[in-house]
Write a protein that holds these residues in place. Structure first.
Motif, PDB file in Angstrom:
ATOM      1  N   THR A  81     -11.506  -7.900   0.544  1.00 19.65           N
ATOM      2  CA  THR A  81     -11.621  -6.542   0.005  1.00 19.65           C
ATOM      3  C   THR A  81     -10.291  -5.836   0.191  1.00 19.65           C
ATOM      4  O   THR A  81      -9.683  -5.884   1.262  1.00 19.65           O
ATOM      5  CB  THR A  81     -12.731  -5.752   0.730  1.00 19.65           C
ATOM      6  N   ASP A  82      -9.843  -5.182  -0.859  1.00 21.78           N
ATOM      7  CA  ASP A  82      -8.548  -4.508  -0.819  1.00 21.78           C
ATOM      8  C   ASP A  82      -8.647  -3.175  -0.091  1.00 21.78           C
ATOM      9  O   ASP A  82      -9.695  -2.526  -0.071  1.00 21.78           O
ATOM     10  CB  ASP A  82      -8.045  -4.260  -2.248  1.00 21.78           C
ATOM     11  N   SER A  83      -7.513  -2.787   0.489  1.00 19.16           N
ATOM     12  CA  SER A  83      -7.410  -1.473   1.125  1.00 19.16           C
ATOM     13  C   SER A  83      -7.483  -0.396   0.036  1.00 19.16           C
ATOM     14  O   SER A  83      -7.027  -0.616  -1.092  1.00 19.16           O
ATOM     15  CB  SER A  83      -6.094  -1.384   1.886  1.00 19.16           C
ATOM     16  N   PRO A  84      -8.050   0.769   0.326  1.00 23.35           N
ATOM     17  CA  PRO A  84      -8.186   1.804  -0.714  1.00 23.35           C
ATOM     18  C   PRO A  84      -6.858   2.356  -1.219  1.00 23.35           C
ATOM     19  O   PRO A  84      -6.786   2.867  -2.340  1.00 23.35           O
ATOM     20  CB  PRO A  84      -8.992   2.916  -0.006  1.00 23.35           C
ATOM     21  N   ASP A  85      -5.788   2.239  -0.436  1.00 23.08           N
ATOM     22  CA  ASP A  85      -4.497   2.787  -0.879  1.00 23.08           C
ATOM     23  C   ASP A  85      -3.540   1.704  -1.399  1.00 23.08           C
ATOM     24  O   ASP A  85      -2.314   1.870  -1.350  1.00 23.08           O
ATOM     25  CB  ASP A  85      -3.832   3.563   0.258  1.00 23.08           C
ATOM     26  N   VAL A  86      -4.123   0.597  -1.910  1.00 20.54           N
ATOM     27  CA  VAL A  86      -3.290  -0.460  -2.507  1.00 20.54           C
ATOM     28  C   VAL A  86      -2.618   0.080  -3.766  1.00 20.54           C
ATOM     29  O   VAL A  86      -3.246   0.785  -4.561  1.00 20.54           O
ATOM     30  CB  VAL A  86      -4.151  -1.705  -2.840  1.00 20.54           C
ATOM     31  N   THR A 114       0.851  -1.198   0.000  1.00 13.41           N
ATOM     32  CA  THR A 114       0.000   0.000   0.000  1.00 13.41           C
ATOM     33  C   THR A 114       0.882   1.242   0.000  1.00 13.41           C
ATOM     34  O   THR A 114       2.091   1.169   0.246  1.00 13.41           O
ATOM     35  CB  THR A 114      -0.890   0.019   1.244  1.00 13.41           C
ATOM     36  N   SER A 115       0.275   2.360  -0.271  1.00 15.42           N
ATOM     37  CA  SER A 115       1.018   3.625  -0.276  1.00 15.42           C
ATOM     38  C   SER A 115       1.539   3.955   1.134  1.00 15.42           C
ATOM     39  O   SER A 115       2.600   4.562   1.296  1.00 15.42           O
ATOM     40  CB  SER A 115       0.133   4.758  -0.797  1.00 15.42           C
ATOM     41  N   ASP A 119      -0.755   0.188  -7.537  1.00 17.59           N
ATOM     42  CA  ASP A 119      -1.241  -0.248  -8.861  1.00 17.59           C
ATOM     43  C   ASP A 119      -0.907  -1.726  -9.122  1.00 17.59           C
ATOM     44  O   ASP A 119       0.241  -2.154  -8.990  1.00 17.59           O
ATOM     45  CB  ASP A 119      -0.610   0.625  -9.949  1.00 17.59           C
TER      46      ASP A 119
END
Length: 386
Positions: free
Chosen positions: A117-122, A46-47, A124
């Motif tokens: 469900t993926d984290s929103p800041d995953v 993630t970021s 690219d």
């Protein structure tokens, strides 16, 4: 102790760092200033993780060296870029990825539904997949190309060609490495660098990259993938034509033009220039010198005794010349007496370089046969028998 290490490995967020690209493959050339690493994570990167790693890198670099480095967080490229402030300007790109990204993609392609469900800041997904692919490429290269004689040298030479000649630029990177391994690996024996380079050029010149050619199969992908699928028709034709031209130059001893270097000095020593050139026309005698015909050397008295074999050979040749007209006369007489005779080839024996022909002719119910080194000679011998 082992169990503790195993549990630490499972709980650690960062699993390991691997070298990829030119450094891992040993293909660095003069002027290559971009290095690459892949940082494997336990879960999808993630970021937030990228920022944390970048901050920690700055702290660690300051602790171990006084040199200044610039650390850039490139969230869009899923990477951290480190640049030095000195000359030459080196840059190190650290790609973040995880095996989980590829596993989930394969499950999606298989039609399975994903409950996670993926984290929103995953970061690219395509960038992460590209980093995993570069890892596979490095492992494949070390297993296949590194042990192949002359392969690494030829790839380095052609990498330089791709940099200098725009026509070759589309092949640079993974397609070029696959092409060289396929060309050199399919040879039935180890080859030197020059012969291996010629073989790669021959493969290209034969049309391997043309639309109707065999293409270059990517061994690091599960599904059949053409590594040069990104080339358009014009690029394929230009590369093929350029390889054919390079082969012609090599055939005429002008390989230095392909390699972009000066011709090697000739091995033949240069003749020193004479300051006082000789006028050779003065040394030519006048034509009157040969006006008188030179006398023949008198024959030795013992010549006959010394070389009796020569005399025998001359006698044999004279006899052969005398016999030929007699045989011709016999054949002519037979044709005059019996016009329209049909000569038949009975057999041909002996080796190809010294055949023996047997001819026959039927006269008044009687058959006459004779042999000779040619059909014509065999007919003569038949006529003599008759």
């Amino acid at each position: 102790g082992r169990e503790q290490k195993a549990t630490e490995q499972l709980t650690r967020t960062l699993r390991g760092v691997m070298r990829v690209g030119l450094v891992a493959k040993g293909l660095l050339l003069k002027g290559d200033l971009d290095l690459e690493l892949v940082l494997l994570c336990k879960d999808k990167p993630t970021s937030e993780l990228l920022e944390k790693v970048a901050d920690n890198l700055g702290v660690q670099l300051a602790a171990i060296t006084e040199d200044k480095y610039e650390i850039i967080q490139s969230v869009g490229d899923a990477a951290i870029i480190i640049k030095n402030t000195k000359e030459p300007p080196l840059s190190l790109t650290i790609h973040l990825t995880s095996p989980v990204v590829r596993e989930e993609l394969e499950k999606q392609l298989a039609g399975e539904t994903l409950s996670v469900t993926d984290s929103p800041d995953v970061l690219d997904r395509q960038k992460c997949l590209a980093a995993l692919a570069s890892l596979r490429h490095a492992k494949w290269f070390q297993a296949r190309a590194n042990g192949l004689k002359s392969c690494v040298i030829v790839i380095r030479v052609l990498r330089d060609l791709c940099t200098r000649v725009p026509t070759w630029a589309p092949l640079r990177g993974w397609p070029l490495e696959l092409l060289c391994e396929k060309s050199i690996g399919t040879a039935n024996r180890p080859m030197g660098a020059g012969e291996a380079l010629r073989r790669v050029l021959e493969c290209l010149a034969s049309g391997i990259v043309m639309p109707d050619g065999s293409g270059i199969y990517d061994p690091c992908e599960k599904e059949a993938t053409d590594a040069i699928g990104h080339l358009d028709r014009q690029q394929r034709e230009d590369i093929t034509q350029s390889a054919q031209h390079a082969l012609r130059l090599a055939a005429f001893g002008q390989l230095h033009k392909v390699l972009g270097m000066d011709p090697l000095p000739s091995k033949m020593p240069k003749k020193p220039k004479n300051e006082n050139p000789v006028d050779y026309t003065v040394q030519i005698p006048p034509s009157t010198t040969y006006a008188v015909t030179p006398l023949k050397r008198p024959m030795e008295e013992d010549a006959e005794e010394k070389s009796p074999s020569k005399k025998k050979k001359k006698i044999q040749k004279k006899e052969e010349k005398l016999e030929a007209p007699q045989a011709m006369n016999a054949l002519m007489k037979l044709n005059q007496l019996k016009p329209g005779l049909q000569y038949k080839l009975v057999s041909q024996t002996g080796p190809v370089h010294a055949p023996i022909f047997t001819m026959s002719v039927e006269i008044d119910g009687s058959t006459f046969e004779a042999s000779g080194p040619s059909k014509k000679t065999a007919k003569l011998h038949v006529a003599v028998k008759v």
